[in-house]
Design a protein around this motif. Structure first.
Motif, mmCIF file in Angstrom:
data_model
loop_
_atom_site.group_PDB
_atom_site.id
_atom_site.type_symbol
_atom_site.label_atom_id
_atom_site.label_comp_id
_atom_site.label_asym_id
_atom_site.label_seq_id
_atom_site.Cartn_x
_atom_site.Cartn_y
_atom_site.Cartn_z
ATOM 1 N N ALA A 280 0.812 -1.219 0.000
ATOM 2 C CA ALA A 280 0.000 0.000 0.000
ATOM 3 C C ALA A 280 0.846 1.269 0.000
ATOM 4 O O ALA A 280 0.313 2.349 0.134
ATOM 5 N N SER A 281 2.153 1.118 -0.144
ATOM 6 C CA SER A 281 3.044 2.283 -0.093
ATOM 7 C C SER A 281 2.687 3.287 -1.187
ATOM 8 O O SER A 281 2.594 2.926 -2.364
ATOM 9 N N PRO A 282 2.453 4.537 -0.814
ATOM 10 C CA PRO A 282 2.070 5.524 -1.823
ATOM 11 C C PRO A 282 3.210 5.861 -2.777
ATOM 12 O O PRO A 282 4.376 5.795 -2.418
ATOM 13 N N VAL A 294 -0.537 8.557 -5.299
ATOM 14 C CA VAL A 294 -1.319 7.387 -5.669
ATOM 15 C C VAL A 294 -0.928 6.209 -4.774
ATOM 16 O O VAL A 294 0.190 6.138 -4.267
ATOM 17 N N ALA A 295 -1.868 5.308 -4.578
ATOM 18 C CA ALA A 295 -1.616 4.128 -3.756
ATOM 19 C C ALA A 295 -2.616 3.050 -4.153
ATOM 20 O O ALA A 295 -3.585 3.312 -4.879
ATOM 21 N N ARG A 296 -2.370 1.851 -3.662
ATOM 22 C CA ARG A 296 -3.296 0.745 -3.914
ATOM 23 C C ARG A 296 -3.701 0.142 -2.570
ATOM 24 O O ARG A 296 -2.853 -0.249 -1.775
ATOM 25 N N THR A 297 -4.995 0.072 -2.342
ATOM 26 C CA THR A 297 -5.544 -0.555 -1.149
ATOM 27 C C THR A 297 -6.365 -1.757 -1.593
ATOM 28 O O THR A 297 -7.176 -1.628 -2.520
ATOM 29 N N PRO A 298 -6.162 -2.921 -0.961
ATOM 30 C CA PRO A 298 -6.942 -4.088 -1.368
ATOM 31 C C PRO A 298 -8.431 -3.775 -1.386
ATOM 32 O O PRO A 298 -8.970 -3.215 -0.432
ATOM 33 N N ALA A 357 -10.606 4.173 -7.314
ATOM 34 C CA ALA A 357 -10.974 3.126 -8.274
ATOM 35 C C ALA A 357 -11.629 1.957 -7.546
ATOM 36 O O ALA A 357 -11.342 1.694 -6.375
ATOM 37 N N ASP A 358 -12.506 1.247 -8.249
ATOM 38 C CA ASP A 358 -13.211 0.119 -7.642
ATOM 39 C C ASP A 358 -12.270 -1.003 -7.240
ATOM 40 O O ASP A 358 -12.598 -1.816 -6.368
ATOM 41 N N ASP A 359 -11.084 -1.066 -7.862
ATOM 42 C CA ASP A 359 -10.142 -2.145 -7.552
ATOM 43 C C ASP A 359 -9.178 -1.772 -6.429
ATOM 44 O O ASP A 359 -8.231 -2.506 -6.149
ATOM 45 N N GLY A 360 -9.404 -0.625 -5.764
ATOM 46 C CA GLY A 360 -8.581 -0.261 -4.617
ATOM 47 C C GLY A 360 -7.530 0.794 -4.873
ATOM 48 O O GLY A 360 -6.887 1.263 -3.943
ATOM 49 N N ARG A 361 -7.341 1.203 -6.122
ATOM 50 C CA ARG A 361 -6.375 2.267 -6.402
ATOM 51 C C ARG A 361 -6.939 3.621 -5.975
ATOM 52 O O ARG A 361 -8.138 3.863 -6.098
ATOM 53 N N VAL A 371 -5.693 14.832 -14.915
ATOM 54 C CA VAL A 371 -4.367 14.550 -14.372
ATOM 55 C C VAL A 371 -4.432 13.352 -13.424
ATOM 56 O O VAL A 371 -3.520 12.518 -13.386
ATOM 57 N N LEU A 372 -5.521 13.234 -12.663
ATOM 58 C CA LEU A 372 -5.677 12.095 -11.758
ATOM 59 C C LEU A 372 -5.808 10.792 -12.542
ATOM 60 O O LEU A 372 -5.204 9.782 -12.172
ATOM 61 N N THR A 373 -6.607 10.814 -13.603
ATOM 62 C CA THR A 373 -6.803 9.563 -14.370
ATOM 63 C C THR A 373 -5.518 9.140 -15.058
ATOM 64 O O THR A 373 -5.229 7.937 -15.172
ATOM 65 N N GLU A 374 -4.706 10.114 -15.506
ATOM 66 C CA GLU A 374 -3.411 9.775 -16.095
ATOM 67 C C GLU A 374 -2.499 9.134 -15.044
ATOM 68 O O GLU A 374 -1.786 8.171 -15.330
ATOM 69 N N ALA A 375 -2.544 9.676 -13.816
ATOM 70 C CA ALA A 375 -1.681 9.166 -12.750
ATOM 71 C C ALA A 375 -2.124 7.783 -12.265
ATOM 72 O O ALA A 375 -1.303 6.882 -12.059
ATOM 73 N N ILE A 376 -3.428 7.603 -12.084
ATOM 74 C CA ILE A 376 -3.906 6.331 -11.538
ATOM 75 C C ILE A 376 -3.686 5.197 -12.525
ATOM 76 O O ILE A 376 -3.552 4.028 -12.144
ATOM 77 N N GLY A 377 -3.585 5.526 -13.793
ATOM 78 C CA GLY A 377 -3.288 4.521 -14.798
ATOM 79 C C GLY A 377 -1.888 3.980 -14.712
ATOM 80 O O GLY A 377 -1.567 2.946 -15.297
ATOM 81 N N GLN A 378 -1.013 4.709 -13.949
ATOM 82 C CA GLN A 378 0.380 4.276 -13.804
ATOM 83 C C GLN A 378 0.589 3.387 -12.577
ATOM 84 O O GLN A 378 1.697 2.894 -12.361
ATOM 85 N N VAL A 379 -0.452 3.222 -11.771
ATOM 86 C CA VAL A 379 -0.328 2.387 -10.575
ATOM 87 C C VAL A 379 -0.282 0.926 -10.987
ATOM 88 O O VAL A 379 -1.137 0.448 -11.735
ATOM 89 N N LYS A 380 0.744 0.235 -10.516
ATOM 90 C CA LYS A 380 0.906 -1.181 -10.877
ATOM 91 C C LYS A 380 0.004 -2.065 -10.036
ATOM 92 O O LYS A 380 -0.279 -1.774 -8.900
#
Length: 380
Positions: A280-282, A294-298, A357-361, A371-380
């Motif tokens: 979950a590290s930003p 940006v970050a990913r949360t389960p 995002a619905d998947d936790g991003r 700008v947010l949608t461009e950034a969130i698309g880079q989250v692995k």
């Protein structure tokens, strides 16, 4: 990864976003004629704010937001309109913050060893130790601020200059005269994004106390309007030693006390925590005013969250949400959006946006939706 470089970039982004340690609060401008003060250049003023020593003070912050977001039950300080915050600090790490909420009040007291969170409406208090007795202080905080790349303590002034350097890459920084706030003389520091920056903010104005170098007032102005979306500052401020009793808290006999234990974690717990933190590290995408965190949360974490029955009932009442699921609250605050990046909820205010995002991003910043949608698309 160069942790020091990341830290400086994040700190600079925080400054240009107008955080200044006071959060999203607001107040009317201070009254009185502009004081006559010695001239100071913008770089020296910013450096002095970043390296100022903590001071003891107590005061009242008048809040008058115009963010364009729905009301948040129990937290008028984050909703549009007028409210107040009262705060005190001894300059040595002990503090007290009081958040009036109509007929009730929430109070947080840090007595140096324990953090007390009191809610007068529910007559409940949470007691949390600041750490176990054998815990070692982490002066580095995992960010590279406390220690230099050679392992030696970092020079605070050099860190401040690095931050100023980062700010100046994407901003025009000036001193625009003086002001009087809460009967204190102050310099008006102005940060304006360069034309190449993609941000919803037009400028950030910070009134800096001429003596303490404490931010007394912060004004955030957005594109398309001359009215501040947020103004931050003290209406009353008393500098100097505060009553020691303010930094102590004793719950009443009738209060419900929730004890949070500071037990030493097992090796298994440590391993699990490190794994969760790593997942979950930003990440920081962009720089300056364009910075997006940006970050990913389960996804199952949020989906499985549910307010306890007693807590849910406490929050119910006229004008309050009936649902206990945080996802329902998010839907009330935002709107559904979708694109090549996926689908989710966009929560917007005049000073920035948050995309979940619905998947936790998650992505947030003082930037337009694109700008947010461009950034969130880079989250692995």
């Amino acid at each position: 990864m160069n942790r020091r470089r990341v830290t400086v970039a994040v700190a600079a982004a925080g400054v240009v976003a107008g955080v200044a340690g006071l959060g999203a609060l607001a107040m009317p401008a201070g009254a009185g004629p502009a004081p006559v003060l010695p001239q100071v250049d913008a770089q020296s003023l910013v450096e002095s704010v970043l390296t100022a020593k903590p001071a003891a003070f107590g005061g009242t912050v008048d809040v008058n937001n115009s963010l364009g977001i729905p009301a948040i039950a129990g937290l008028p300080q984050l909703s549009d309109g007028a409210s107040q915050v009262r705060m005190w600090t001894d300059g040595q790490g002990r503090s007290r913050v009081s958040l009036p909420t109509g007929d009730s009040e929430r109070t947080i007291v840090d007595d140096g060893t324990t953090i007390w969170a009191w809610n007068s409406e529910t007559q409940s208090v949470t007691r949390t130790p600041r750490g176990s007795a054998d815990a070692k202080p982490d002066h580095d905080l995992g960010l590279g601020l406390g220690l230099g790349e050679d392992g030696k303590p970092a020079d605070p002034l050099q860190v401040a200059r690095d931050v100023v350097s980062e700010i100046e890459k994407t901003s025009t920084v000036t001193v625009d005269g003086t002001a009087r706030v809460a009967n204190r003389s102050a310099y008006e520091l102005v940060l304006t994004p360069k034309p190449s920056e993609r941000t919803v903010l037009r400028e950030v104005r910070v009134a800096v106390d001429s003596e303490l170098r404490l931010p007394l007032r912060v004004s955030l102005l957005t594109n398309g309007t001359d009215e501040p979306a947020v103004q931050v500052g003290f209406s009353e401020l008393t500098v100097g030693a505060q009553d020691a009793g303010l930094f102590q808290f004793t719950p009443s006999a009738s209060a419900k006390v929730d004890e949070k234990e500071a037990e030493a974690p097992s090796e298994q717990d440590k391993a699990q925590a490190e794994k969760a933190l790593g997942e979950a590290s930003p990440q920081i995408i962009g720089d300056g005013w364009d910075t997006v965190v940006v970050a990913r949360t389960p996804a199952e974490t949020l989906a499985g969250m549910q307010l306890p029955a007693e807590e849910e009932s406490d929050r119910r009442g006229p004008g309050r949400e009936q649902a206990g699921n945080p996802q329902d609250l998010l839907k009330q605050l935002g709107k559904p959006v979708s694109g090549a990046w996926g689908s989710g909820t966009l929560i917007s205010s005049k000073i920035g946006n948050v995309l979940l995002a619905d998947d936790g991003r998650v992505a947030l910043g003082a930037v337009p939706e694109q700008v947010l949608t461009e950034a969130i698309g880079q989250v692995k």
